[in-house]
Motif scaffolding. Structure first.
Motif, PDB file in Angstrom:
ATOM      1  N   ARG A   1      36.712  62.394  14.547  1.00 39.64           N
ATOM      2  CA  ARG A   1      36.892  62.130  15.975  1.00 39.64           C
ATOM      3  C   ARG A   1      36.220  60.798  16.327  1.00 39.64           C
ATOM      4  N   SER A   2      36.803  59.715  15.817  1.00 40.97           N
ATOM      5  CA  SER A   2      36.146  58.404  15.907  1.00 40.97           C
ATOM      6  C   SER A   2      36.105  57.820  17.316  1.00 40.97           C
ATOM      7  N   THR A   3      36.834  58.419  18.260  1.00 41.39           N
ATOM      8  CA  THR A   3      36.796  57.914  19.638  1.00 41.39           C
ATOM      9  C   THR A   3      36.024  58.847  20.568  1.00 41.39           C
ATOM     10  N   THR A   4      35.355  59.855  19.996  1.00 42.29           N
ATOM     11  CA  THR A   4      34.670  60.863  20.802  1.00 42.29           C
ATOM     12  C   THR A   4      33.160  60.803  20.589  1.00 42.29           C
ATOM     13  N   ASN A   5      32.391  60.900  21.677  1.00 38.90           N
ATOM     14  CA  ASN A   5      30.934  60.939  21.609  1.00 38.90           C
ATOM     15  C   ASN A   5      30.451  62.380  21.423  1.00 38.90           C
ATOM     16  N   TYR A   6      29.161  62.523  21.027  1.00 38.72           N
ATOM     17  CA  TYR A   6      28.500  63.834  20.871  1.00 38.72           C
ATOM     18  C   TYR A   6      29.196  64.660  19.790  1.00 38.72           C
ATOM     19  N   ILE A   7      29.054  64.201  18.558  1.00 39.28           N
ATOM     20  CA  ILE A   7      29.749  64.826  17.437  1.00 39.28           C
ATOM     21  C   ILE A   7      28.752  65.372  16.414  1.00 39.28           C
ATOM     22  N   GLY A   8      28.971  66.604  16.004  1.00 36.56           N
ATOM     23  CA  GLY A   8      28.187  67.280  14.979  1.00 36.56           C
ATOM     24  C   GLY A   8      28.582  68.738  14.995  1.00 36.56           C
ATOM     25  N   LEU A   9      27.975  69.548  14.129  1.00 37.96           N
ATOM     26  CA  LEU A   9      28.196  70.991  14.238  1.00 37.96           C
ATOM     27  C   LEU A   9      27.890  71.414  15.670  1.00 37.96           C
ATOM     28  N   PHE A  10      26.738  70.929  16.187  1.00 35.41           N
ATOM     29  CA  PHE A  10      26.405  71.093  17.601  1.00 35.41           C
ATOM     30  C   PHE A  10      26.490  69.714  18.247  1.00 35.41           C
TER      31      PHE A  10
ATOM     32  N   SER B   1      36.335  74.407   4.355  1.00 33.78           N
ATOM     33  CA  SER B   1      37.289  73.437   3.800  1.00 33.78           C
ATOM     34  C   SER B   1      38.537  73.278   4.662  1.00 33.78           C
ATOM     35  N   SER B   2      39.051  74.394   5.173  1.00 33.02           N
ATOM     36  CA  SER B   2      40.304  74.320   5.926  1.00 33.02           C
ATOM     37  C   SER B   2      40.136  73.627   7.273  1.00 33.02           C
ATOM     38  N   SER B   3      38.877  73.339   7.686  1.00 36.12           N
ATOM     39  CA  SER B   3      38.681  72.662   8.976  1.00 36.12           C
ATOM     40  C   SER B   3      39.310  71.276   8.979  1.00 36.12           C
ATOM     41  N   SER B   4      39.613  70.724   7.799  1.00 29.92           N
ATOM     42  CA  SER B   4      40.236  69.398   7.753  1.00 29.92           C
ATOM     43  C   SER B   4      41.640  69.398   8.352  1.00 29.92           C
ATOM     44  N   SER B   5      42.272  70.572   8.452  1.00 24.44           N
ATOM     45  CA  SER B   5      43.625  70.632   9.013  1.00 24.44           C
ATOM     46  C   SER B   5      43.628  71.054  10.482  1.00 24.44           C
ATOM     47  N   TRP B   6      42.451  71.382  11.027  1.00 29.78           N
ATOM     48  CA  TRP B   6      42.397  71.873  12.408  1.00 29.78           C
ATOM     49  C   TRP B   6      42.693  70.762  13.402  1.00 29.78           C
ATOM     50  N   ASP B   7      43.244  71.156  14.530  1.00 29.60           N
ATOM     51  CA  ASP B   7      43.406  70.261  15.679  1.00 29.60           C
ATOM     52  C   ASP B   7      44.120  68.965  15.281  1.00 29.60           C
ATOM     53  N   GLY B   8      45.201  69.105  14.531  1.00 35.03           N
ATOM     54  CA  GLY B   8      45.988  67.945  14.145  1.00 35.03           C
ATOM     55  C   GLY B   8      45.274  66.971  13.231  1.00 35.03           C
ATOM     56  N   GLY B   9      44.301  67.486  12.479  1.00 40.88           N
ATOM     57  CA  GLY B   9      43.555  66.639  11.557  1.00 40.88           C
ATOM     58  C   GLY B   9      42.248  66.112  12.115  1.00 40.88           C
ATOM     59  N   ALA B  10      41.968  66.393  13.395  1.00 38.75           N
ATOM     60  CA  ALA B  10      40.691  65.973  13.986  1.00 38.75           C
ATOM     61  C   ALA B  10      39.547  66.864  13.506  1.00 38.75           C
ATOM     62  N   GLY B  11      39.909  68.043  12.994  1.00 43.82           N
ATOM     63  CA  GLY B  11      38.913  68.918  12.389  1.00 43.82           C
ATOM     64  C   GLY B  11      38.180  69.802  13.373  1.00 43.82           C
ATOM     65  N   PHE B  12      36.992  70.195  12.965  1.00 40.88           N
ATOM     66  CA  PHE B  12      36.137  71.112  13.710  1.00 40.88           C
ATOM     67  C   PHE B  12      35.808  70.562  15.096  1.00 40.88           C
ATOM     68  N   THR B  13      35.823  71.422  16.091  1.00 44.45           N
ATOM     69  CA  THR B  13      35.424  71.039  17.446  1.00 44.45           C
ATOM     70  C   THR B  13      33.930  71.311  17.610  1.00 44.45           C
ATOM     71  N   PRO B  14      33.128  70.291  17.935  1.00 46.86           N
ATOM     72  CA  PRO B  14      31.685  70.518  18.061  1.00 46.86           C
ATOM     73  C   PRO B  14      31.338  71.616  19.072  1.00 46.86           C
ATOM     74  N   ILE B  15      30.276  72.340  18.787  1.00 44.85           N
ATOM     75  CA  ILE B  15      29.774  73.384  19.681  1.00 44.85           C
ATOM     76  C   ILE B  15      28.826  72.702  20.669  1.00 44.85           C
ATOM     77  N   GLY B  16      29.259  72.575  21.906  1.00 43.71           N
ATOM     78  CA  GLY B  16      28.483  71.852  22.913  1.00 43.71           C
ATOM     79  C   GLY B  16      29.086  70.491  23.192  1.00 43.71           C
ATOM     80  N   ASN B  17      29.390  70.226  24.455  1.00 44.23           N
ATOM     81  CA  ASN B  17      29.913  68.922  24.865  1.00 44.23           C
ATOM     82  C   ASN B  17      29.342  68.566  26.233  1.00 44.23           C
ATOM     83  N   SER B  18      29.762  67.433  26.789  1.00 44.16           N
ATOM     84  CA  SER B  18      29.158  66.994  28.048  1.00 44.16           C
ATOM     85  C   SER B  18      29.488  67.938  29.202  1.00 44.16           C
ATOM     86  N   GLY B  19      30.554  68.733  29.049  1.00 50.25           N
ATOM     87  CA  GLY B  19      30.894  69.706  30.083  1.00 50.25           C
ATOM     88  C   GLY B  19      30.103  70.997  29.958  1.00 50.25           C
TER      89      GLY B  19
END
Length: 194
Positions: free
Chosen positions: A91-100, A52-70
């Motif tokens: 993260r409406s401007t970011t690609n590759y979004i999910g738990l992973f 639940s508290s992930s809604s406040s993470w990273d300035g409201g952007a929430g959880f950071t997906p595990i795995g990205n293009s880098g």
């Protein structure tokens, strides 16, 4: 509490196949997001986790997906019958979004995600968006005994379970009851692009 920083706590275990990292708390889950050098490790979840508290993470952007293009996720994750509830990503401007977010680095990558429920998710991304997996390109991905409830939205390649899967993948005994919305092309209840 909304301004408190999330704390990171290394899970017990060593991350090997025989001695996987054991995730018991949200702090353990947060630790994974902060340690991309461990995104090729083995994980097992040992308790239900309320995010639940992930809604406040990273300035409201929430959880950071595990795995990205880098750094792609190429490990394994066994929920062991447990759930992660109330996972929030905005993260409406970011690609590759999910738990992973992004899985598979080459044709030899073999990733397994199994025995996990994601309940009451609220996940928003741009392209390649799914509650469990945003994008899987190379290698093989096996997903079994997973289910999703909540909502997922994005632009293109959006699905309740997975957003975009290509090559060598198998999904079995999974379901999603998510509401899925997309403003572009290739939107599916279970998967967007296969």
């Amino acid at each position: 509490t909304s301004l408190m920083a999330q704390s990171s706590e290394q899970p017990s275990g060593s991350g090997t196949e025989g001695d996987p990292y054991q995730l018991a708390t949200l702090n353990n889950l947060y630790w994974i997001t902060q340690n991309s050098g461990e995104w090729d490790a083995h994980y097992i979840q040992t308790a239900n986790i309320d995010a639940s508290s992930s809604s406040s993470w990273d300035g409201g952007a929430g959880f950071t997906p595990i795995g990205n293009s880098g750094t792609k996720f190429t490990g394994t994750y066994n929920g062991d019958g447990h759930t992660i509830s109330n996972l929030f990503i905005n993260r409406s401007t970011t690609n590759y979004i999910g738990l992973f977010g992004y899985i598979g680095v080459d044709s030899n990558s073999a990733t397994t995600i199994q025995n996990l429920g994601l309940t009451n998710v609220s996940i928003t991304g741009r392209n390649q968006v799914g509650a469990l997996v945003g994008y899987k390109q190379d290698g093989t991905l096996t997903v079994s005994n997973c289910y999703i409830t909540g909502s997922v939205s994005g632009r293109a390649n959006v699905g309740g379970l997975v957003g975009y899967l290509r090559d060598g993948s198998a999904i079995s005994n999974c379901y999603s009851t998510c509401s899925v919305t997309g403003s572009g092309n290739i939107i599916g209840g279970l998967a967007g692009y296969l």
